[in-house]
Design a protein around this motif. Structure first.
Motif, PDB file in Angstrom:
ATOM      1  N   LYS A  11       0.841  -1.192   0.000  1.00 49.84           N
ATOM      2  CA  LYS A  11       0.000   0.000   0.000  1.00 49.84           C
ATOM      3  C   LYS A  11       0.877   1.244   0.000  1.00 49.84           C
ATOM      4  CE  LYS A  11      -3.739  -2.312   2.417  1.00 49.84           C
ATOM      5  NZ  LYS A  11      -4.611  -2.335   3.572  1.00 49.84           N
ATOM      6  N   TYR A  12       0.491   2.197  -0.842  1.00 49.56           N
ATOM      7  CA  TYR A  12       1.221   3.456  -0.986  1.00 49.56           C
ATOM      8  C   TYR A  12       0.203   4.586  -0.895  1.00 49.56           C
ATOM      9  CZ  TYR A  12       4.453   0.062  -2.961  1.00 49.56           C
ATOM     10  OH  TYR A  12       5.254  -1.039  -3.157  1.00 49.56           O
ATOM     11  N   THR A  13       0.447   5.547  -0.010  1.00 48.53           N
ATOM     12  CA  THR A  13      -0.543   6.603   0.190  1.00 48.53           C
ATOM     13  C   THR A  13       0.071   7.987   0.095  1.00 48.53           C
ATOM     14  OG1 THR A  13      -2.345   7.359   1.615  1.00 48.53           O
ATOM     15  CG2 THR A  13      -0.328   6.630   2.716  1.00 48.53           C
ATOM     16  N   ASN A  14      -0.774   8.948  -0.270  1.00 47.91           N
ATOM     17  CA  ASN A  14      -0.374  10.356  -0.239  1.00 47.91           C
ATOM     18  C   ASN A  14      -1.174  11.094   0.840  1.00 47.91           C
ATOM     19  OD1 ASN A  14      -2.922  10.776  -1.306  1.00 47.91           O
ATOM     20  ND2 ASN A  14      -2.206  11.617  -3.244  1.00 47.91           N
ATOM     21  N   VAL A  19      -2.929   3.639  -2.963  1.00 49.38           N
ATOM     22  CA  VAL A  19      -2.802   2.719  -4.092  1.00 49.38           C
ATOM     23  C   VAL A  19      -2.444   1.364  -3.506  1.00 49.38           C
ATOM     24  CG1 VAL A  19      -1.537   2.166  -6.201  1.00 49.38           C
ATOM     25  CG2 VAL A  19      -2.020   4.562  -5.634  1.00 49.38           C
ATOM     26  N   VAL A  20      -3.248   0.360  -3.818  1.00 53.94           N
ATOM     27  CA  VAL A  20      -3.007  -0.993  -3.342  1.00 53.94           C
ATOM     28  C   VAL A  20      -2.505  -1.814  -4.519  1.00 53.94           C
ATOM     29  CG1 VAL A  20      -4.051  -3.053  -2.327  1.00 53.94           C
ATOM     30  CG2 VAL A  20      -4.817  -0.777  -1.605  1.00 53.94           C
ATOM     31  N   TRP A  21      -1.323  -2.414  -4.336  1.00 52.82           N
ATOM     32  CA  TRP A  21      -0.723  -3.231  -5.395  1.00 52.82           C
ATOM     33  C   TRP A  21      -0.590  -4.660  -4.900  1.00 52.82           C
ATOM     34  CZ3 TRP A  21       4.666  -4.975  -6.034  1.00 52.82           C
ATOM     35  CH2 TRP A  21       4.882  -5.594  -7.267  1.00 52.82           C
ATOM     36  N   ILE A  48       6.173   2.772  -6.526  1.00 50.27           N
ATOM     37  CA  ILE A  48       5.011   3.666  -6.541  1.00 50.27           C
ATOM     38  C   ILE A  48       5.285   4.829  -5.598  1.00 50.27           C
ATOM     39  CG2 ILE A  48       2.549   3.923  -6.025  1.00 50.27           C
ATOM     40  CD1 ILE A  48       2.213   0.954  -6.748  1.00 50.27           C
ATOM     41  N   ASN A  49       5.218   6.040  -6.134  1.00 50.18           N
ATOM     42  CA  ASN A  49       5.377   7.265  -5.356  1.00 50.18           C
ATOM     43  C   ASN A  49       4.037   7.987  -5.371  1.00 50.18           C
ATOM     44  OD1 ASN A  49       6.034   9.716  -4.201  1.00 50.18           O
ATOM     45  ND2 ASN A  49       7.175  10.442  -5.968  1.00 50.18           N
ATOM     46  N   ALA A  50       3.230   7.741  -4.368  1.00 52.71           N
ATOM     47  CA  ALA A  50       1.872   8.297  -4.316  1.00 52.71           C
ATOM     48  C   ALA A  50       1.866   9.815  -4.175  1.00 52.71           C
ATOM     49  CB  ALA A  50       1.085   7.661  -3.181  1.00 52.71           C
ATOM     50  N   GLU A  51       3.011  10.413  -3.924  1.00 52.33           N
ATOM     51  CA  GLU A  51       3.092  11.865  -3.830  1.00 52.33           C
ATOM     52  C   GLU A  51       3.616  12.485  -5.122  1.00 52.33           C
ATOM     53  OE1 GLU A  51       4.795  13.210  -0.198  1.00 52.33           O
ATOM     54  OE2 GLU A  51       3.571  11.840   0.985  1.00 52.33           O
TER      55      GLU A  51
END
Length: 67
Positions: A11-14, A19-21, A48-51
């Motif tokens: 999980k990657y968040t801003n 974003v769940v991969w 993944i760079n959610a920002e």
């Protein structure tokens, strides 16, 4: 011992969107990194760079994912 990819979830968040991969589900269509390379870059770790973009663009791009 190798990881069981069927159980892996990243999980990657801003702070607004996450974003769940799931690697076992990903079919590597390349739509994510071709469409929004500032967020999705498989040459970087984490990839993944959610920002890297605003929430609206991220949501729009994730909706294009076939898997």
């Amino acid at each position: 011992m190798a990881a069981d990819l069927s159980r892996v979830t990243k999980k990657y968040t801003n702070g607004e969107v996450t974003v769940v991969w799931k690697p076992a589900r990903c079919i590597h269509s390349t739509k994510c990194f071709n469409g929004l390379p500032q967020v999705f870059d498989p040459t970087k770790r984490p990839w993944i760079n959610a920002e890297g973009s605003d929430t609206g663009h991220i949501i729009s791009q994730v909706k294009e994912c076939p898997s």
